[in-house]
Write a protein that holds these residues in place. Structure first.
Motif, PDB file in Angstrom:
ATOM      1  N   SER A   1      32.211  41.397  33.437  1.00 10.63           N
ATOM      2  CA  SER A   1      33.474  40.811  33.891  1.00 10.63           C
ATOM      3  C   SER A   1      34.702  41.331  33.159  1.00 10.63           C
ATOM      4  O   SER A   1      35.731  41.586  33.785  1.00 10.63           O
ATOM      5  CB  SER A   1      33.426  39.290  33.789  1.00 10.63           C
ATOM      6  OG  SER A   1      32.603  38.782  34.807  1.00 10.63           O
ATOM      7  N   LYS A   2      34.631  41.485  31.861  1.00  9.26           N
ATOM      8  CA  LYS A   2      35.822  41.920  31.135  1.00  9.26           C
ATOM      9  C   LYS A   2      36.149  43.383  31.430  1.00  9.26           C
ATOM     10  O   LYS A   2      37.308  43.787  31.369  1.00  9.26           O
ATOM     11  CB  LYS A   2      35.667  41.650  29.654  1.00  9.26           C
ATOM     12  CG  LYS A   2      35.791  40.145  29.374  1.00  9.26           C
ATOM     13  CD  LYS A   2      35.377  39.755  28.005  1.00  9.26           C
ATOM     14  CE  LYS A   2      36.482  39.937  27.022  1.00  9.26           C
ATOM     15  NZ  LYS A   2      36.099  39.468  25.683  1.00  9.26           N
ATOM     16  N   ALA A   3      35.139  44.171  31.794  1.00  9.81           N
ATOM     17  CA  ALA A   3      35.395  45.552  32.212  1.00  9.81           C
ATOM     18  C   ALA A   3      36.024  45.565  33.607  1.00  9.81           C
ATOM     19  O   ALA A   3      36.926  46.348  33.888  1.00  9.81           O
ATOM     20  CB  ALA A   3      34.102  46.361  32.197  1.00  9.81           C
ATOM     21  N   TRP A   4      35.537  44.695  34.488  1.00  2.00           N
ATOM     22  CA  TRP A   4      36.080  44.616  35.847  1.00  2.00           C
ATOM     23  C   TRP A   4      37.471  44.018  35.856  1.00  2.00           C
ATOM     24  O   TRP A   4      38.338  44.432  36.602  1.00  2.00           O
ATOM     25  CB  TRP A   4      35.201  43.744  36.739  1.00  2.00           C
ATOM     26  CG  TRP A   4      33.825  44.236  37.025  1.00  2.00           C
ATOM     27  CD1 TRP A   4      33.374  45.526  36.976  1.00  2.00           C
ATOM     28  CD2 TRP A   4      32.714  43.439  37.420  1.00  2.00           C
ATOM     29  NE1 TRP A   4      32.045  45.565  37.323  1.00  2.00           N
ATOM     30  CE2 TRP A   4      31.619  44.310  37.599  1.00  2.00           C
ATOM     31  CE3 TRP A   4      32.538  42.079  37.641  1.00  2.00           C
ATOM     32  CZ2 TRP A   4      30.364  43.855  37.995  1.00  2.00           C
ATOM     33  CZ3 TRP A   4      31.292  41.638  38.035  1.00  2.00           C
ATOM     34  CH2 TRP A   4      30.216  42.517  38.205  1.00  2.00           C
ATOM     35  N   TRP A   5      37.662  42.970  35.065  1.00  2.00           N
ATOM     36  CA  TRP A   5      38.889  42.176  35.104  1.00  2.00           C
ATOM     37  C   TRP A   5      39.440  42.047  33.684  1.00  2.00           C
ATOM     38  O   TRP A   5      39.030  41.167  32.938  1.00  2.00           O
ATOM     39  CB  TRP A   5      38.621  40.783  35.678  1.00  2.00           C
ATOM     40  CG  TRP A   5      37.759  40.784  36.884  1.00  2.00           C
ATOM     41  CD1 TRP A   5      36.467  40.386  36.972  1.00  2.00           C
ATOM     42  CD2 TRP A   5      38.115  41.242  38.188  1.00  2.00           C
ATOM     43  NE1 TRP A   5      36.005  40.568  38.247  1.00  2.00           N
ATOM     44  CE2 TRP A   5      36.990  41.084  39.019  1.00  2.00           C
ATOM     45  CE3 TRP A   5      39.280  41.768  38.743  1.00  2.00           C
ATOM     46  CZ2 TRP A   5      37.000  41.441  40.352  1.00  2.00           C
ATOM     47  CZ3 TRP A   5      39.289  42.119  40.067  1.00  2.00           C
ATOM     48  CH2 TRP A   5      38.165  41.949  40.858  1.00  2.00           C
TER      49      TRP A   5
ATOM     50  N   LEU B   1      40.092  34.480  39.787  1.00  2.00           N
ATOM     51  CA  LEU B   1      40.662  35.719  40.346  1.00  2.00           C
ATOM     52  C   LEU B   1      41.957  35.419  41.097  1.00  2.00           C
ATOM     53  O   LEU B   1      42.923  36.179  41.002  1.00  2.00           O
ATOM     54  CB  LEU B   1      39.669  36.398  41.288  1.00  2.00           C
ATOM     55  CG  LEU B   1      38.481  37.097  40.633  1.00  2.00           C
ATOM     56  CD1 LEU B   1      37.505  37.595  41.696  1.00  2.00           C
ATOM     57  CD2 LEU B   1      38.950  38.258  39.768  1.00  2.00           C
ATOM     58  N   ARG B   2      41.977  34.318  41.813  1.00  2.00           N
ATOM     59  CA  ARG B   2      43.184  33.945  42.556  1.00  2.00           C
ATOM     60  C   ARG B   2      44.335  33.639  41.592  1.00  2.00           C
ATOM     61  O   ARG B   2      45.467  34.070  41.803  1.00  2.00           O
ATOM     62  CB  ARG B   2      42.902  32.763  43.480  1.00  2.00           C
ATOM     63  CG  ARG B   2      41.949  33.128  44.608  1.00  2.00           C
ATOM     64  CD  ARG B   2      41.877  32.103  45.713  1.00  2.00           C
ATOM     65  NE  ARG B   2      41.630  30.734  45.306  1.00  2.00           N
ATOM     66  CZ  ARG B   2      40.423  30.186  45.190  1.00  2.00           C
ATOM     67  NH1 ARG B   2      39.335  30.891  45.439  1.00  2.00           N
ATOM     68  NH2 ARG B   2      40.303  28.934  44.828  1.00  2.00           N
TER      69      ARG B   2
ATOM     70  N   ARG C   1      36.798  36.641  47.301  1.00  2.00           N
ATOM     71  CA  ARG C   1      35.392  36.683  47.752  1.00  2.00           C
ATOM     72  C   ARG C   1      34.943  38.121  48.020  1.00  2.00           C
ATOM     73  O   ARG C   1      33.827  38.498  47.683  1.00  2.00           O
ATOM     74  CB  ARG C   1      35.207  35.832  48.992  1.00  2.00           C
ATOM     75  CG  ARG C   1      35.410  34.365  48.689  1.00  2.00           C
ATOM     76  CD  ARG C   1      34.351  33.555  49.334  1.00  2.00           C
ATOM     77  NE  ARG C   1      34.529  32.178  48.913  1.00  2.00           N
ATOM     78  CZ  ARG C   1      33.537  31.438  48.503  1.00  2.00           C
ATOM     79  NH1 ARG C   1      32.334  31.920  48.461  1.00  2.00           N
ATOM     80  NH2 ARG C   1      33.748  30.199  48.141  1.00  2.00           N
ATOM     81  N   GLU C   2      35.824  38.914  48.634  1.00  2.00           N
ATOM     82  CA  GLU C   2      35.486  40.314  48.900  1.00  2.00           C
ATOM     83  C   GLU C   2      35.242  41.080  47.600  1.00  2.00           C
ATOM     84  O   GLU C   2      34.300  41.865  47.499  1.00  2.00           O
ATOM     85  CB  GLU C   2      36.611  40.995  49.696  1.00  2.00           C
ATOM     86  CG  GLU C   2      36.697  40.558  51.127  1.00  2.00           C
ATOM     87  CD  GLU C   2      37.975  41.051  51.816  1.00  2.00           C
ATOM     88  OE1 GLU C   2      38.774  41.786  51.191  1.00  2.00           O
ATOM     89  OE2 GLU C   2      38.171  40.675  52.987  1.00  2.00           O
ATOM     90  N   GLU C   3      36.097  40.863  46.610  1.00  3.41           N
ATOM     91  CA  GLU C   3      35.942  41.530  45.314  1.00  3.41           C
ATOM     92  C   GLU C   3      34.632  41.120  44.641  1.00  3.41           C
ATOM     93  O   GLU C   3      33.918  41.946  44.092  1.00  3.41           O
ATOM     94  CB  GLU C   3      37.137  41.217  44.404  1.00  3.41           C
ATOM     95  CG  GLU C   3      38.425  41.846  44.848  1.00  3.41           C
ATOM     96  CD  GLU C   3      38.428  43.357  44.727  1.00  3.41           C
ATOM     97  OE1 GLU C   3      37.761  43.908  43.829  1.00  3.41           O
ATOM     98  OE2 GLU C   3      39.111  44.002  45.541  1.00  3.41           O
ATOM     99  N   ILE C   4      34.327  39.833  44.693  1.00  2.00           N
ATOM    100  CA  ILE C   4      33.076  39.352  44.101  1.00  2.00           C
ATOM    101  C   ILE C   4      31.889  40.006  44.810  1.00  2.00           C
ATOM    102  O   ILE C   4      30.968  40.511  44.161  1.00  2.00           O
ATOM    103  CB  ILE C   4      32.994  37.813  44.166  1.00  2.00           C
ATOM    104  CG1 ILE C   4      33.995  37.191  43.191  1.00  2.00           C
ATOM    105  CG2 ILE C   4      31.575  37.333  43.856  1.00  2.00           C
ATOM    106  CD1 ILE C   4      34.187  35.700  43.366  1.00  2.00           C
ATOM    107  N   ASN C   5      31.917  40.009  46.136  1.00  2.00           N
ATOM    108  CA  ASN C   5      30.808  40.615  46.895  1.00  2.00           C
ATOM    109  C   ASN C   5      30.648  42.095  46.571  1.00  2.00           C
ATOM    110  O   ASN C   5      29.529  42.591  46.428  1.00  2.00           O
ATOM    111  CB  ASN C   5      31.018  40.424  48.400  1.00  2.00           C
ATOM    112  CG  ASN C   5      30.813  38.989  48.822  1.00  2.00           C
ATOM    113  OD1 ASN C   5      30.143  38.206  48.156  1.00  2.00           O
ATOM    114  ND2 ASN C   5      31.412  38.618  49.944  1.00  2.00           N
TER     115      ASN C   5
END
Length: 108
Positions: free
Chosen positions: A22-26, A51-52, A63-67
């Motif tokens: 998660s910390k690498a993604w966000w 995320l929102r 949701r798209e990003e999570i998927n």
């Protein structure tokens, strides 16, 4: 079975891998943020909400990003070293919070 339920279940089952990445993604996600997600009854919904809030994503975009990231995890899981580092960070964060809590109580 409802697609959202499948995704929620997949999210729950892959939580440790998701947390490790998660910390690498966000970059805006902190360990405290991830601890809040971990304590949530439905981790996927809490994660999407963060995320929102942090990135201004719509509900659908979150949701798209999570998927997208869950799909990536299935094809490219994090290395054992990354998983170990993430678990070590979680453990040290929990110990630190317990110490702070005990210190506050002893100062009362």
């Amino acid at each position: 079975m409802n697609v959202n339920n499948v995704n929620k279940d997949v999210f729950e089952n892959k939580w440790e891998q998701i947390r490790a990445q998660s910390k690498a993604w966000w970059g805006l996600f902190s360990d405290d943020d991830l601890d809040r997600v971990e304590k949530a009854p439905i981790k996927r919904d809490k994660y999407a909400m963060m995320l929102r809030v942090k990135y201004g994503y719509s509900h659908e975009r979150a949701r798209e990003e999570i998927n997208k990231h869950i799909t990536d995890l299935e094809t490219n899981p994090p290395s054992p070293e990354l998983m170990r580092d993430s678990l070590d960070r979680q453990a040290s964060t929990k110990v630190s919070k317990v110490r702070k809590s005990r210190t506050k109580r002893s100062n009362l």
